[in-house]
Design a protein around this motif. Structure first.
Motif, PDB file in Angstrom:
ATOM      1  N   UNK A  76       1.131  -0.689   0.118  1.00  0.00           N
ATOM      2  CA  UNK A  76      -0.170   0.035   0.098  1.00  0.00           C
ATOM      3  C   UNK A  76       0.627   1.539  -0.211  1.00  0.00           C
ATOM      4  N   UNK A  77       2.009   1.610   0.515  1.00  0.00           N
ATOM      5  CA  UNK A  77       2.953   2.338   0.898  1.00  0.00           C
ATOM      6  C   UNK A  77       3.312   3.453  -0.895  1.00  0.00           C
ATOM      7  N   UNK A  78       3.640   1.540  -1.612  1.00  0.00           N
ATOM      8  CA  UNK A  78       4.546   1.594  -2.747  1.00  0.00           C
ATOM      9  C   UNK A  78       3.229   2.521  -3.330  1.00  0.00           C
ATOM     10  N   UNK A  79       1.778   1.796  -3.642  1.00  0.00           N
ATOM     11  CA  UNK A  79       0.775   3.126  -3.956  1.00  0.00           C
ATOM     12  C   UNK A  79       0.769   4.045  -4.040  1.00  0.00           C
ATOM     13  N   UNK A  80       1.306   4.499  -2.732  1.00  0.00           N
ATOM     14  CA  UNK A  80       0.698   5.366  -2.398  1.00  0.00           C
ATOM     15  C   UNK A  80       1.860   6.622  -2.712  1.00  0.00           C
ATOM     16  N   UNK A  81       3.133   6.317  -2.749  1.00  0.00           N
ATOM     17  CA  UNK A  81       4.928   6.332  -3.303  1.00  0.00           C
ATOM     18  C   UNK A  81       4.393   6.830  -4.784  1.00  0.00           C
ATOM     19  N   UNK A 104       3.660 -25.297 -17.411  1.00  0.00           N
ATOM     20  CA  UNK A 104       2.583 -24.821 -19.426  1.00  0.00           C
ATOM     21  C   UNK A 104       2.590 -22.670 -19.296  1.00  0.00           C
ATOM     22  N   UNK A 105       1.544 -22.552 -19.128  1.00  0.00           N
ATOM     23  CA  UNK A 105       1.251 -21.517 -19.158  1.00  0.00           C
ATOM     24  C   UNK A 105       1.479 -20.225 -17.911  1.00  0.00           C
ATOM     25  N   UNK A 106       2.033 -20.216 -16.729  1.00  0.00           N
ATOM     26  CA  UNK A 106       2.033 -19.463 -16.172  1.00  0.00           C
ATOM     27  C   UNK A 106       3.413 -18.904 -16.013  1.00  0.00           C
ATOM     28  N   UNK A 107       4.157 -19.099 -16.673  1.00  0.00           N
ATOM     29  CA  UNK A 107       5.386 -18.523 -16.955  1.00  0.00           C
ATOM     30  C   UNK A 107       4.942 -17.260 -18.171  1.00  0.00           C
ATOM     31  N   UNK A 108       3.752 -17.062 -18.251  1.00  0.00           N
ATOM     32  CA  UNK A 108       3.783 -16.631 -20.090  1.00  0.00           C
ATOM     33  C   UNK A 108       2.780 -15.024 -19.059  1.00  0.00           C
ATOM     34  N   UNK A 109       2.512 -15.228 -17.822  1.00  0.00           N
ATOM     35  CA  UNK A 109       1.649 -14.276 -17.274  1.00  0.00           C
ATOM     36  C   UNK A 109       3.031 -13.493 -17.031  1.00  0.00           C
ATOM     37  N   UNK A 110       4.506 -13.259 -16.535  1.00  0.00           N
ATOM     38  CA  UNK A 110       5.304 -12.714 -16.330  1.00  0.00           C
ATOM     39  C   UNK A 110       5.833 -11.687 -16.588  1.00  0.00           C
ATOM     40  N   UNK A 111       6.051 -11.917 -17.732  1.00  0.00           N
ATOM     41  CA  UNK A 111       6.943 -10.277 -18.582  1.00  0.00           C
ATOM     42  C   UNK A 111       6.168  -8.965 -18.586  1.00  0.00           C
ATOM     43  N   UNK A 112       5.743  -8.763 -18.791  1.00  0.00           N
ATOM     44  CA  UNK A 112       5.144  -7.565 -18.241  1.00  0.00           C
ATOM     45  C   UNK A 112       4.973  -7.029 -16.979  1.00  0.00           C
ATOM     46  N   UNK A 113       5.453  -7.845 -15.949  1.00  0.00           N
ATOM     47  CA  UNK A 113       5.332  -6.993 -14.510  1.00  0.00           C
ATOM     48  C   UNK A 113       6.897  -7.870 -14.155  1.00  0.00           C
ATOM     49  N   UNK A 114       7.886  -8.079 -15.214  1.00  0.00           N
ATOM     50  CA  UNK A 114       9.046  -8.005 -15.697  1.00  0.00           C
ATOM     51  C   UNK A 114       9.650  -6.854 -16.393  1.00  0.00           C
ATOM     52  N   UNK A 115       9.436  -6.598 -16.861  1.00  0.00           N
ATOM     53  CA  UNK A 115      10.084  -5.986 -18.311  1.00  0.00           C
ATOM     54  C   UNK A 115       8.600  -4.339 -18.407  1.00  0.00           C
ATOM     55  N   UNK A 116       9.631  -3.018 -17.677  1.00  0.00           N
ATOM     56  CA  UNK A 116      10.514  -3.129 -16.613  1.00  0.00           C
ATOM     57  C   UNK A 116       9.789  -3.739 -15.630  1.00  0.00           C
ATOM     58  N   UNK A 117      10.691  -3.852 -14.715  1.00  0.00           N
ATOM     59  CA  UNK A 117      10.481  -4.877 -12.972  1.00  0.00           C
ATOM     60  C   UNK A 117       9.305  -3.848 -12.147  1.00  0.00           C
ATOM     61  N   UNK A 118       8.409  -4.301 -12.391  1.00  0.00           N
ATOM     62  CA  UNK A 118       7.230  -3.241 -10.914  1.00  0.00           C
ATOM     63  C   UNK A 118       7.291  -3.971  -9.642  1.00  0.00           C
ATOM     64  N   UNK A 269      -7.322 -15.256  -4.656  1.00  0.00           N
ATOM     65  CA  UNK A 269      -5.650 -14.151  -4.173  1.00  0.00           C
ATOM     66  C   UNK A 269      -6.999 -13.925  -3.395  1.00  0.00           C
ATOM     67  N   UNK A 270      -6.343 -12.330  -1.906  1.00  0.00           N
ATOM     68  CA  UNK A 270      -6.587 -11.917  -1.160  1.00  0.00           C
ATOM     69  C   UNK A 270      -7.101 -10.715  -1.800  1.00  0.00           C
ATOM     70  N   UNK A 271      -8.135  -9.647  -1.144  1.00  0.00           N
ATOM     71  CA  UNK A 271      -8.835  -8.657  -2.003  1.00  0.00           C
ATOM     72  C   UNK A 271      -8.169  -7.708  -1.661  1.00  0.00           C
ATOM     73  N   UNK A 278      -3.326  -5.716  -8.721  1.00  0.00           N
ATOM     74  CA  UNK A 278      -3.879  -5.619  -9.680  1.00  0.00           C
ATOM     75  C   UNK A 278      -4.262  -6.494 -11.123  1.00  0.00           C
ATOM     76  N   UNK A 279      -2.409  -5.919 -11.670  1.00  0.00           N
ATOM     77  CA  UNK A 279      -1.683  -6.014 -12.540  1.00  0.00           C
ATOM     78  C   UNK A 279      -1.570  -7.692 -12.853  1.00  0.00           C
ATOM     79  N   UNK A 280      -0.741  -8.257 -11.557  1.00  0.00           N
ATOM     80  CA  UNK A 280      -0.364  -9.701 -11.808  1.00  0.00           C
ATOM     81  C   UNK A 280      -2.371 -10.689 -11.624  1.00  0.00           C
ATOM     82  N   UNK A 281      -2.874  -9.874 -11.091  1.00  0.00           N
ATOM     83  CA  UNK A 281      -4.105 -10.546 -11.201  1.00  0.00           C
ATOM     84  C   UNK A 281      -4.623 -10.984 -12.506  1.00  0.00           C
ATOM     85  N   UNK A 282      -4.633 -10.172 -13.573  1.00  0.00           N
ATOM     86  CA  UNK A 282      -5.233  -9.656 -14.078  1.00  0.00           C
ATOM     87  C   UNK A 282      -4.697 -10.040 -15.826  1.00  0.00           C
ATOM     88  N   UNK A 283      -2.976 -10.439 -15.333  1.00  0.00           N
ATOM     89  CA  UNK A 283      -1.853 -11.241 -16.189  1.00  0.00           C
ATOM     90  C   UNK A 283      -1.888 -12.727 -15.707  1.00  0.00           C
TER      91      UNK A 283
END
Length: 295
Positions: A76-81, A104-118, A269-271, A278-283
């Motif tokens: 939450x602090x990172x969001x405020x920043x 299989x499919x899960x690694x395909x979720x990760x690139x948008x979160x890794x480049x740039x690293x979020x 996932x926890x709310x 949000x980005x992780x869940x959407x991916x």
């Protein structure tokens, strides 16, 4: 506890992460006695033990809940920043995932979160029971688990689709053991390789109407299992997503074409609504629904 000491919670998190007071002290740049004092102060305030002094040191149930609370506050602090235009430190997100999804499919979720690293991702391999345990205790934000229709108290679930498994072997293995077809009699003799015995037993019961024991090796769904099948040592179930290339190349054959078993998966996932979660869940949902079987 009347008021949480977040500096002490940071120490608690470090001890759990690094597995010892000494390593936590080195990571935080403080002395080992200072680590011990802050943990002791937290435990005195809570009236409960928070860290089991073992090798490695592990948090108790309450200790893990406090660590999860601390990590959520950091998110939450990172969001405020971000909102304030400040430099954002990368928060850590922990997720539990089953072996088939990781392969299989899960690694395909990760690139948008890794480049740039979020964020800093902590992807943990876990079976169904362990994943749910980690989710309930709060040590992971989310988990990919089998969707049995049951609702968890706390986390919210989103259906992802079905992981389809097919029964495969090398052409040579199939010719030797199943020359007269993939039959009930043949599977009582041919060695199988399983990562989940119940799943294979379910497949055999549904498609061959056979129950009871069958000869099999038990290996993780990993390179070892893949090599066992591709090496011609056994037959077994593989996720179609994992087997598709070898099937297309003729390295494996489908022993019972048009027969399969689907395992429905869900994202639990926890709310916690931050840009990172949000980005992780959407991916996860978007990629899973692209590659998994949809009704």
């Amino acid at each position: 506890m009347d008021q949480l000491d977040y500096r002490a919670l940071a120490v608690l998190d470090a001890v759990a992460t690094h597995g010892s007071f000494d390593k936590a002290a080195a990571a935080l740049g403080i002395s080992q006695p200072a680590v011990s004092q802050r943990i002791k102060a937290l435990e005195d305030a809570a009236g409960r033990l928070l860290i089991v002094r073992s090798a490695p040191a592990v948090p108790t149930g309450l200790g893990q809940r406090l660590i999860s609370h601390y990590r959520n506050v950091k998110l939450m602090e990172a969001t405020l920043d971000i909102d304030l235009g400040k430099t954002v430190s990368m928060p850590e997100l922990s997720v539990a995932v089953d072996a088939a999804s990781l392969a299989t499919w899960f690694p395909l979720c990760l690139p948008p979160l890794l480049t740039p690293p979020r964020c800093q991702l902590d992807i943990q391999l876990a079976g169904q029971d362990e994943a749910l345990h980690r989710l309930r205790e709060g040590s992971v934000f989310g988990a990919v688990v089998a969707d049995d229709g049951a609702e968890l108290k706390g986390p919210s679930g989103t259906p992802l689709g079905g992981m389809r498994y097919v029964c495969v072997a090398t052409p040579q293995f199939a010719a030797h053991w199943f020359g007269d077809g993939f039959t009930r009699e043949a599977v009582q003799l041919a060695p199988a390789v399983v990562h989940d015995r119940e799943l294979t037993a379910r497949f055999l019961a549904e498609h061959l109407e056979t129950t009871g024991p069958f000869p099999h090796h038990t290996l993780p769904l990993s390179t070892a299992l893949n090599d066992c099948l591709l090496g011609g040592h056994a037959y077994g179930l593989l996720p179609y997503l994992q087997a598709a290339h070898a099937l297309a190349q003729g390295h494996l054959v489908d022993l019972l074409p048009a027969a399969y078993v689907d395992v429905p998966l869900a994202w639990q996932a926890w709310d916690l609504d931050t840009p990172f979660t949000r980005a992780l869940s959407e991916q996860v949902v978007m990629v899973a629904r692209k590659y998994l079987v949809q009704d």
